[in-house]
Design an enzyme around this catalytic site. Structure first.
Site, short mmCIF file in Angstrom:
data_model
loop_
_atom_site.label_atom_id
_atom_site.label_comp_id
_atom_site.label_asym_id
_atom_site.label_seq_id
_atom_site.Cartn_x
_atom_site.Cartn_y
_atom_site.Cartn_z
N SER A 101 18.37 35.25 39.75
CA SER A 101 19.20 36.39 40.11
C SER A 101 18.65 37.65 39.43
O SER A 101 17.49 38.00 39.63
CB SER A 101 20.65 36.11 39.76
N HIS B 115 24.08 30.72 45.86
CA HIS B 115 23.33 31.27 44.73
C HIS B 115 23.41 30.33 43.53
O HIS B 115 24.50 30.00 43.06
CB HIS B 115 23.96 32.61 44.37
#
Length: 545
Positions: free
Chosen positions: A207, A467
């Site tokens: 990320s 994610h």
């Protein structure tokens, strides 16, 4: 200045080689003195080692300075790293302030593997939108059990303390990125003391950590501190990474904490240095439209060319087009439903109304979408912004209303705009302007529980491969359940072997299981490895699916 510092720091490297006491590997000699680590059964840990002077007082909002102190007593390296001060969205209640300002440390984890005298090194950048997170948010036991790699976790400044910027030399910004850079120099200089191989260092992150890896690699001198990089679920092209309106936001920060009288950047910086750190970080709350949106009100910027020790002074797209970046192997990834990280919070039932936030999008789409999808600062006029908001809604939902039933299309919108499109753009730029191998993979294998369920606080919705679902198989995280399915155990081992083989490769080749990833540089088509529970497959594409 940074290049000169690199030469000075690396000159000390040879002094630190073979510094572990063979009689007691818990003790290590460093240039600052002796440290004592911890025996954790199947690995050793040496935690909370300072790499920079505390960034407090006059050093707040300045580039980090190398750690200078000498220890007369043995340094206790058994304490876990502290949290860098942040406004943390994962804390329940109104007061989300956490951490301390003096936090610039690295923590080292070394497997007990007597069959190896030295180890390749993984330098790890944690995620958290450049706003929150910490070195210990991801575990390391999977990697330590494999016994092939030394892991170094880096702590760096976050939020306004790490990224406030007025866009000029007075308050240049990117202090968190400069922290990371100095930490990489420290690792290069000192890792041989722990049995690490300074010639075999790979930098990985997820990320914002993945975007950090990419940003570090956009500096031409990155090759002097590491051999390769992997950006999981984030890269410098993502729309939430580079901030365009940092100056106005930073002066607004000053107004909130009582520095509204500042007439220029230097005056503002000096005033902010006099304020309590907690007051500055707590001001993040004032920049949120609702919940934790936008999730990154402060972040990296393109610095003024005359800024002292500027980290980057061109936009990442322009840097890549110029060819003036580190020509070392790089891999970039995304998950098929990455956008669930941002969309799932809209499915949480609100205590006040008993219904999900997603329904409120029907009345607030034009107000909220620019913040949810990070185009508020990139549009010239309100009309441009509204037109784009209208176009996105029509493209992904048509005439349907926002509801739990239309969640899947909403997360698809979030996945494309916030993650997938930028990954495709990065590959396209590198295949035209890169020289060293560049690889990509997409992961499609939903975890039983992950970030989707964590944020939505429900399990009755199919969230897909969200994610972190792949990354947490390498570095454990509390957002997903601790147990792995049999297919995930195989994938986890393949990922760990992939990292190990990538950093050791003499020509930058990359493999996952029985698949050899294909290089995008010079390719007429996008080369993408698809990873699922059933295995892996190389795809050649005109555009991402």
């Amino acid at each position: 200045m940074l290049a000169a510092r690199l030469i000075i720091l690396l000159s000390f490297y040879w002094l630190s080689a073979s510094a572990i006491d063979p009689a007691d590997p818990l003790f290590v000699d460093l240039p600052h003195g002796k440290i004592r680590g911890r025996d954790n059964g199947f690995y050793y840990s040496y935690e909370s080692l300072p790499y920079a002077e505390p960034p407090v007082g006059e050093l707040r909002f300045e580039a980090p300075q190398p750690y200078k102190q000498q220890w007369t007593d043995t340094f206790d390296a058994t304490q876990p790293p502290v949290t860098c001060m942040q406004w943390n969205q994962f804390i329940f209640g109104d007061n989300k302030l956490a951490g301390v300002e003096d936090c610039l440390t690295v923590s080292i984890y070394k497997p007990k593997n007597t069959s190896q005298s030295s180890f390749p090194v993984v330098a790890h950048m944690h995620g958290g939108a450049f706003m929150f997170g910490e070195a210990r948010q991801n575990g390391h036991e999977n990697m330590m059990r494999e016994g092939k790699l030394i892991l170094v976790k880096i702590s760096y400044r976050l939020g306004p303390l790490g990224f406030a910027s007025t866009g000029d030399a007075g308050l240049s910004g990117n202090f968190g990125l400069k922290d990371q850079r100095l930490a990489l120099l420290w690792i290069k200089q000192n890792i041989a003391s722990f049995g690490g191989e300074p010639e075999n260092i790979i930098v990985v992150g997820h990320s914002a950590g993945g975007a950090s890896v990419h940003l570090q690699m956009l500096r031409e001198d990155f090759a002097q501190v590491a051999k390769a990089g992997i950006s999981f679920g984030g890269n410098a092209m993502d729309p939430w990474v580079i901030h365009r309106s940092a100056r106005g936001r930073t002066f607004e920060l000053g107004r909130i904490v009582g520095c509204g009288q500042a007439s220029d950047s230097m005056e503002l910086k000096n005033c902010l240095k006099s304020k309590p750190a907690g007051e500055i970080v707590s001001a993040v709350h004032s920049f949120l439209v609702f919940a934790y949106v936008p999730f990154a009100p402060f972040g990296p910027v393109v610095e003024s060319p005359d800024a002292p020790e500027a980290f980057i002074s061109q936009h990442p797209v322009d840097i890549i087009k110029s060819g003036k970046f580190a020509q070392v192997p790089w891999a970039v990834t995304y998950n098929t439903e990455d956008g669930g990280y941002n969309a799932a919070v809209l499915l949480e039932k609100q205590a006040s109304s008993g219904r999900e936030l997603i329904f409120d999008l029907n009345d607030h789409w034009f107000d909220w979408a620019p913040y949810l999808l990070f185009y508020r600062d990139s549009m010239t006029t309100i009309k441009d912004m509204d037109d784009y908001s209208r176009k996105l809604r029509q493209e992904y939902l048509g005439d349907r209303r926002f509801s739990v039933e239309s969640y899947w299309d909403l997360q698809r919108l979030f996945t494309d705009v916030l993650y997938k499109n930028a990954t495709e753009l990065a590959l396209d730029l590198y295949r035209k302007h890169g020289k060293s191998p560049v690889y990509a993979f997409v992961y499609d294998n939903p975890a039983n529980t992950g970030i989707g369920q964590f944020f939505a606080k429900r399990t009755d919705v199919h969230f897909g491969t969200v994610h972190g679902d792949e990354y947490f198989l390498i570095f454990e995280n509390l957002a997903r359940g601790p147990e792995m399915r049999s297919d995930e155990e195989i994938i986890s081992r393949n990922f760990l072997n992939m990292i190990n083989d990538f950093v050791l490769s003499g020509n930058g080749t990359m493999t996952f299981g029985n698949c050899v990833l294909q290089d995008n540089v010079g390719s007429n088509k996008l080369q993408l490895l698809s990873i699922t529970k059933n295995g892996c497959e190389n795809l050649q594409l005109e555009s991402f699916p």
